[in-house]
Design a protein around this motif. Sequence first.
Motif, PDB file in Angstrom:
ATOM      1  N   SER A 145       0.861  -1.178   0.000  1.00  0.00           N
ATOM      2  CA  SER A 145       0.000   0.000   0.000  1.00  0.00           C
ATOM      3  C   SER A 145       0.895   1.225   0.000  1.00  0.00           C
ATOM      4  O   SER A 145       1.918   1.236   0.702  1.00  0.00           O
ATOM      5  CB  SER A 145      -0.886   0.037   1.247  1.00  0.00           C
ATOM      6  OG  SER A 145      -1.770  -1.049   1.308  1.00  0.00           O
ATOM      7  N   GLU A 150       3.406   9.297   0.583  1.00  0.00           N
ATOM      8  CA  GLU A 150       3.181   9.172  -0.854  1.00  0.00           C
ATOM      9  C   GLU A 150       1.761   9.585  -1.229  1.00  0.00           C
ATOM     10  O   GLU A 150       1.541  10.158  -2.304  1.00  0.00           O
ATOM     11  CB  GLU A 150       3.442   7.731  -1.287  1.00  0.00           C
ATOM     12  CG  GLU A 150       4.902   7.329  -1.232  1.00  0.00           C
ATOM     13  CD  GLU A 150       5.105   5.856  -1.493  1.00  0.00           C
ATOM     14  OE1 GLU A 150       5.930   5.532  -2.378  1.00  0.00           O
ATOM     15  OE2 GLU A 150       4.460   5.027  -0.818  1.00  0.00           O
ATOM     16  N   MET A 151       0.802   9.307  -0.371  1.00  0.00           N
ATOM     17  CA  MET A 151      -0.568   9.740  -0.640  1.00  0.00           C
ATOM     18  C   MET A 151      -0.688  11.261  -0.576  1.00  0.00           C
ATOM     19  O   MET A 151      -1.418  11.877  -1.348  1.00  0.00           O
ATOM     20  CB  MET A 151      -1.525   9.096   0.371  1.00  0.00           C
ATOM     21  CG  MET A 151      -1.721   7.612   0.188  1.00  0.00           C
ATOM     22  SD  MET A 151      -2.488   7.201  -1.417  1.00  0.00           S
ATOM     23  CE  MET A 151      -2.848   5.455  -1.133  1.00  0.00           C
ATOM     24  N   PRO A 154       1.815  12.523  -4.113  1.00  0.00           N
ATOM     25  CA  PRO A 154       1.949  11.421  -5.087  1.00  0.00           C
ATOM     26  C   PRO A 154       2.948  11.694  -6.197  1.00  0.00           C
ATOM     27  O   PRO A 154       3.491  10.755  -6.776  1.00  0.00           O
ATOM     28  CB  PRO A 154       0.526  11.272  -5.645  1.00  0.00           C
ATOM     29  CG  PRO A 154      -0.147  12.571  -5.358  1.00  0.00           C
ATOM     30  CD  PRO A 154       0.448  13.077  -4.087  1.00  0.00           C
ATOM     31  N   CYS A 199      -6.208   6.372   0.874  1.00  0.00           N
ATOM     32  CA  CYS A 199      -6.186   6.976  -0.462  1.00  0.00           C
ATOM     33  C   CYS A 199      -7.221   8.081  -0.624  1.00  0.00           C
ATOM     34  O   CYS A 199      -7.315   8.686  -1.698  1.00  0.00           O
ATOM     35  CB  CYS A 199      -6.340   5.917  -1.555  1.00  0.00           C
ATOM     36  SG  CYS A 199      -7.918   5.052  -1.554  1.00  0.00           S
ATOM     37  N   GLN A 201      -6.736  10.772   0.549  1.00  0.00           N
ATOM     38  CA  GLN A 201      -5.875  11.937   0.320  1.00  0.00           C
ATOM     39  C   GLN A 201      -5.825  12.309  -1.162  1.00  0.00           C
ATOM     40  O   GLN A 201      -5.681  13.486  -1.504  1.00  0.00           O
ATOM     41  CB  GLN A 201      -4.455  11.638   0.826  1.00  0.00           C
ATOM     42  CG  GLN A 201      -4.361  11.242   2.291  1.00  0.00           C
ATOM     43  CD  GLN A 201      -4.621  12.403   3.237  1.00  0.00           C
ATOM     44  OE1 GLN A 201      -4.641  13.568   2.829  1.00  0.00           O
ATOM     45  NE2 GLN A 201      -4.817  12.089   4.502  1.00  0.00           N
ATOM     46  N   LEU A 202      -5.934  11.321  -2.056  1.00  0.00           N
ATOM     47  CA  LEU A 202      -5.853  11.606  -3.491  1.00  0.00           C
ATOM     48  C   LEU A 202      -7.082  12.359  -3.982  1.00  0.00           C
ATOM     49  O   LEU A 202      -7.011  13.082  -4.972  1.00  0.00           O
ATOM     50  CB  LEU A 202      -5.673  10.299  -4.271  1.00  0.00           C
ATOM     51  CG  LEU A 202      -4.445   9.463  -3.907  1.00  0.00           C
ATOM     52  CD1 LEU A 202      -4.380   8.204  -4.764  1.00  0.00           C
ATOM     53  CD2 LEU A 202      -3.158  10.271  -4.053  1.00  0.00           C
ATOM     54  N   HIS A 237      -7.900  10.022  -9.252  1.00  0.00           N
ATOM     55  CA  HIS A 237      -7.322   9.132  -8.246  1.00  0.00           C
ATOM     56  C   HIS A 237      -6.444   8.090  -8.925  1.00  0.00           C
ATOM     57  O   HIS A 237      -5.313   7.826  -8.502  1.00  0.00           O
ATOM     58  CB  HIS A 237      -8.480   8.470  -7.484  1.00  0.00           C
ATOM     59  CG  HIS A 237      -8.111   7.405  -6.506  1.00  0.00           C
ATOM     60  ND1 HIS A 237      -7.770   6.117  -6.877  1.00  0.00           N
ATOM     61  CD2 HIS A 237      -8.065   7.412  -5.148  1.00  0.00           C
ATOM     62  CE1 HIS A 237      -7.524   5.393  -5.805  1.00  0.00           C
ATOM     63  NE2 HIS A 237      -7.702   6.153  -4.734  1.00  0.00           N
ATOM     64  N   LEU A 241      -2.451   7.461  -8.603  1.00  0.00           N
ATOM     65  CA  LEU A 241      -2.021   6.155  -8.129  1.00  0.00           C
ATOM     66  C   LEU A 241      -1.038   5.510  -9.106  1.00  0.00           C
ATOM     67  O   LEU A 241      -0.084   4.838  -8.694  1.00  0.00           O
ATOM     68  CB  LEU A 241      -3.235   5.256  -7.931  1.00  0.00           C
ATOM     69  CG  LEU A 241      -2.988   3.929  -7.222  1.00  0.00           C
ATOM     70  CD1 LEU A 241      -2.426   4.155  -5.824  1.00  0.00           C
ATOM     71  CD2 LEU A 241      -4.280   3.111  -7.156  1.00  0.00           C
ATOM     72  N   LEU A 255      -5.696  -0.578  -1.067  1.00  0.00           N
ATOM     73  CA  LEU A 255      -5.989   0.825  -0.817  1.00  0.00           C
ATOM     74  C   LEU A 255      -7.109   0.937   0.209  1.00  0.00           C
ATOM     75  O   LEU A 255      -7.901   0.019   0.374  1.00  0.00           O
ATOM     76  CB  LEU A 255      -6.396   1.516  -2.120  1.00  0.00           C
ATOM     77  CG  LEU A 255      -5.354   1.364  -3.240  1.00  0.00           C
ATOM     78  CD1 LEU A 255      -6.007   1.497  -4.595  1.00  0.00           C
ATOM     79  CD2 LEU A 255      -4.246   2.387  -3.061  1.00  0.00           C
TER      80      LEU A 255
END
Length: 414
Positions: A145, A150-151, A154, A199, A201-202, A237, A241, A255
């Motif tokens: 994950s 990173e989230m 990205p 995720c 956050q995306l 998203h 990703l 995720l």
Amino acid sequence: MKQRDDDVDTTTPGARPAQHAPRGRASLRAAPAPAGPFRIDTEELRSRLGELHPDDEPPLRFLPELDRLVEAVNTEAGLTREGAAAVRERLLSALSQQVRLSALAASDPGTPTPGLTHPVFISGLPGSGASLLQNLLVEHPGVDSPTLWEMLYPVPRTEDLPGRRALIGRARAHVETSRRHVRPRTVGRFREATRPGGCHQLFVNAFQSPASGMHLRIPRYLRALEASDLTGAYAFHREQLQAIASRIPVDSLVLRAPFHAARLDDLLRVYPDARLIRVHRDPVAVTTITAGVSTGLRRATSDEVAPRAVGREWAGRIERQLAQTMRAGRRLGPDRLLDVRHADLVSAPAATARRVYRFIGVEPAPAVLDNVRILARSTAAPARPPQRFEAADFGLSAPELRERFGAYIDAYGL
């Protein structure tokens, strides 16, 4: 499940959001000013974005959604000076991520992107155990994950080690800020910059995250978002990703976000081969925890936080979300949908993890299950007895909540 409109304000402004046609920076218009002095100004965001990216002029996306979000923040959230600064920085970061993603795509358009086949989405509200399950699963070497940092970022500005460390440091500061407002409660034990992140956050980078209400009082905006089509946000998203996944050579990507199960139609339009895991817990506990965490997080940006109003708002929102979750899940078969109960995850973590691994399609070695047991045990015994949230703290009655959520409780044996 009986529906109630218990949000502070359930008015839905306007129609469905417009399609996400790219627009230039000039379309960033100033949002209406609130009664108080602490506001977000989209013209200032545009100016600062130009300073950060003087050589880039990509078409920005989701600007109508940004306008609506900023208007809601300016008129509903009651921001303090520090709160306005924090929200401003998060919106600016979202716009920067858009710029960097466009630059990344333009740098080598012939480079194939990762396929992201058969991704696994975990859906579970705060306190449900969804984060625990995600963290247990990544003990398997074939499961991964993206981390919280990173989230949040990205598309890093640079891939070198100093740049990466700087972003991890910023993510740690982000975590510490949020923790200050929920201590000494037992929440967010896995909320670390280098642990798997949610995720949702995306979706922030598309200005359409249903989880934004955890941090901000924006009930009218969130009620409108419930009725909106999030297909475009899910497509963005996926683009983000793919940028992250190009750095993660892994067979199974897992995720997590609290609202995936309720937005299943939008998710499947973008990820048609996705598999879904729903984590279930007594909704009385989940509602109380969500109201408690949201109350604490909102106090980081506003002095106008009323716990009873927060509790009423989240009880209505969770009731609608769980009803939608139950309806949407009927469209997936057992090869695509797995239900996990919090009680089973806590009482038998290794057995539950083994069941989930088989659903994902990976075989756990004994050493992996040993690691799962150790990690689960380490989270079950805090150093000090935590202070628990109580329904009455937020003007809620546990018996009344159990009656409201009766159909859901019966359906999953909670």
